[in-house]
Write an enzyme that holds these catalytic residues in place. Sequence first.
Site: not given
Length: 419
Positions: A22-23, A398
């Site tokens: 994700k990051n 998320r």
Amino acid sequence: MDKLIINGGPRLNGEIRISGAKNAALPILAATLLADGPVTISNVPHLHDITTTMELLGRMGLELTIDEKMNVQVDSRTIREFFAPYELVRTMRASILVLGPLLTRFGRADVALPGGCAIGSRPVNLHLQGLAAMGAELTVDGGYIRATAKRLKGADLMMDLVTVTGTENLMMAATMAKGVTVIRNAAREPEVVDLANCLIGMGAIIDGAGTDTIRISGVESLSGTHYEILPDRIETGTYLVAATMTGGHVKLKSTKPELLEAVLSKLHDAGAEITTGDTWVELEMNGKRPRAVSIHTSPYPGFPTDMQAQFTALNCVAEGTGVITESVFENRFMHVLELQRMGAQIQIEGNTAITTGVAKLKSAPLMATDLRASASLVLAGLVAEGSTEVHRIYHIDRGYETIEEKLSNLGAQIRRVPG
Ligand code: EPU
């Protein structure tokens, strides 16, 4: 609002595939604003924060296409607006990552100022200071950062603190600035390196990503490219902790264990047998109870703050007492109150959690507060007696792709229900 129901007990056993990080995907999606042609990104994880970023880019007028394998193509040539609205920024602070690219390529950006969040005040002053040193005119007005610049100029930037998205924002801004930018005390996280590699693929000139000094020579324009996102080291670490807590045996594929040294070393201290290859990691607990571990979080290559909550959960059921100090964020122990409701013996002293393991946690209805805190509650549910309900799991969505499916594949009894 969905919730997760977990019946604790089973040892995790089996193999799963790890998703893209994700990051890394978030800044790389923002970097598509820099390219004068389509950028195709593969191994993009199917996550809420990714959807939010795509919505943000779409609203600016960018053309996005996604295939069934989550290969995402972004073309910024159709951009109409240079604006990140509060309603999106407030749900995802990483929206600030569009500031550097918009400003350096188009000379203007209006981006909502992110507020506080569940893990602390999280200011963006270092992003702004760096851009100002590169010649940007910045004002904060009505909750928005309003930035303009003719052409950014290269600068020597000494960062007061190691900041991941700060380093990424300034590195992106520097790719098209006039002259050379040096970012000192830069973040060394693998996701910063992944972004740099993608930018290099677009034609940027960047040296030193992965060290604390990054040098960027600005170019006139960047072009489209194809880039594959690196595997998610935090997702990998989370499933390894799950296996350790349950006394299980798992093999995680499509990952990169060399990015997890600090985490693997603590799992080894907890009693896990770990074997690794270039793209996989296998962990065997042989049904044993883990030993408590002590941890101090710090920027990469130190122990990641994004794994702190999961190891706090591990210490709750481990043998002995573990001391965990959170030194990156000021308020990242929201999970502790929930874990205590399950019978965990945790004492908080300032930014330190001292945990003495108990033989069994007891199930309770739990409330997720932030992404990693929610993951720790799911882990606790896997070993608790009875049926644990975790509410507000949009936080988990998320950052963890189909967590209930992956855990079920490893033998956990977990299901998502509406309400
Ligand atoms: N800070 C400042 N001023 C700034 C920027 C940061 O004071 O201008 C402080 C922060 O308040 C914090 C420290 O510096 O105390 C480090 O924060 P950093 O800027 O590195 O965090 P971030 O870039 O906002 C990223 C990840 C986080 C991860 C941290 C630390 C992304 C999109 N987010 O946040 O990920 O915890 O680095 O590694 O990359 C998560 O995935 O759950 C998550 C929160």
